[in-house]
Design a protein around this motif. Structure first.
Motif, short mmCIF file in Angstrom:
data_model
loop_
_atom_site.label_atom_id
_atom_site.label_comp_id
_atom_site.label_asym_id
_atom_site.label_seq_id
_atom_site.Cartn_x
_atom_site.Cartn_y
_atom_site.Cartn_z
N VAL A 58 7.37 -47.93 37.75
CA VAL A 58 8.37 -48.90 38.21
C VAL A 58 8.68 -49.90 37.10
O VAL A 58 9.85 -50.22 36.83
CB VAL A 58 7.87 -49.63 39.48
CG1 VAL A 58 8.73 -50.83 39.80
CG2 VAL A 58 7.85 -48.66 40.66
N LEU B 231 12.96 -49.76 41.63
CA LEU B 231 12.54 -48.62 42.45
C LEU B 231 11.52 -49.04 43.48
O LEU B 231 10.55 -49.73 43.17
CB LEU B 231 11.92 -47.53 41.56
CG LEU B 231 11.33 -46.33 42.30
CD1 LEU B 231 12.41 -45.53 43.00
CD2 LEU B 231 10.54 -45.46 41.34
N MET C 14 14.29 -38.55 38.62
CA MET C 14 14.89 -39.84 38.23
C MET C 14 15.63 -39.69 36.92
O MET C 14 16.76 -40.19 36.77
CB MET C 14 13.82 -40.92 38.13
CG MET C 14 14.38 -42.28 37.75
SD MET C 14 15.54 -42.97 38.96
CE MET C 14 14.42 -43.52 40.22
N LYS D 141 19.46 -50.36 42.56
CA LYS D 141 18.24 -50.47 43.36
C LYS D 141 18.09 -49.14 44.09
O LYS D 141 18.98 -48.73 44.84
CB LYS D 141 18.34 -51.62 44.35
CG LYS D 141 18.38 -52.95 43.65
CD LYS D 141 18.45 -54.09 44.61
CE LYS D 141 18.48 -55.36 43.77
NZ LYS D 141 18.58 -56.56 44.52
N VAL D 142 16.96 -48.48 43.85
CA VAL D 142 16.73 -47.16 44.39
C VAL D 142 15.53 -47.20 45.33
O VAL D 142 14.48 -47.74 44.97
CB VAL D 142 16.48 -46.13 43.26
CG1 VAL D 142 16.20 -44.75 43.82
CG2 VAL D 142 17.64 -46.10 42.28
N HIS D 143 15.72 -46.63 46.50
CA HIS D 143 14.60 -46.47 47.44
C HIS D 143 14.45 -44.98 47.72
O HIS D 143 15.44 -44.30 48.01
CB HIS D 143 14.85 -47.22 48.75
CG HIS D 143 13.72 -47.08 49.71
ND1 HIS D 143 12.55 -47.79 49.58
CD2 HIS D 143 13.56 -46.27 50.78
CE1 HIS D 143 11.72 -47.45 50.55
NE2 HIS D 143 12.31 -46.52 51.29
N TRP E 85 17.21 -39.96 48.62
CA TRP E 85 17.63 -41.04 47.73
C TRP E 85 18.51 -42.03 48.47
O TRP E 85 19.48 -41.64 49.12
CB TRP E 85 18.43 -40.47 46.55
CG TRP E 85 17.62 -39.60 45.65
CD1 TRP E 85 17.26 -38.30 45.89
CD2 TRP E 85 17.06 -39.95 44.40
NE1 TRP E 85 16.52 -37.82 44.85
CE2 TRP E 85 16.37 -38.82 43.91
CE3 TRP E 85 17.06 -41.11 43.65
CZ2 TRP E 85 15.71 -38.81 42.69
CZ3 TRP E 85 16.39 -41.10 42.43
CH2 TRP E 85 15.72 -39.97 41.97
#
Length: 105
Positions: free
Chosen positions: A21, A32, A68, A82-84, A95
């Protein structure tokens, strides 16, 4: 040599995850987060009482890093996003990408 417990494995996983991260944040300004389902999956595939913590680091390098990198290269994840991530029942990544425009100074 004493085998590690699942609790210790989770702590080790968190250490390696946090390094990943920080690297994304530093190099790409990508934030992330991952859901509990993904953390559980990574621990499941990376936990080995026989081999210790080595497979945990490998699980991140195998399961998170290449997808990624692909998303970044293809422009689907961009600087400032912003990725979750979650994982479904078939171990496929789910994603959720929130793009925000970066302000230029």
């Amino acid at each position: 040599f004493k085998p590690i417990s699942e609790d210790v494995a989770r702590m080790i996983l968190d250490i390696h995850y946090n390094k990943f991260v920080r690297l994304l944040e530093k190099q790409h300004r990508i934030s992330l987060t991952v859901g509990e389902s993904l953390k559980y999956h990574l621990k499941s595939v990376g936990f080995s009482p026989i081999y210790g913590a080595r497979p945990l680091k490998s699980a991140i390098k195998t399961f998170l890093t290449p997808p990624m990198a692909d998303k970044i290269i293809m422009g689907q994840v961009k600087r400032g996003d912003k990725v979750h991530l979650e994982v479904d029942e078939n171990a496929a990544l789910i994603w959720n990408i929130n793009s925000e425009k970066l302000e230029t100074a």
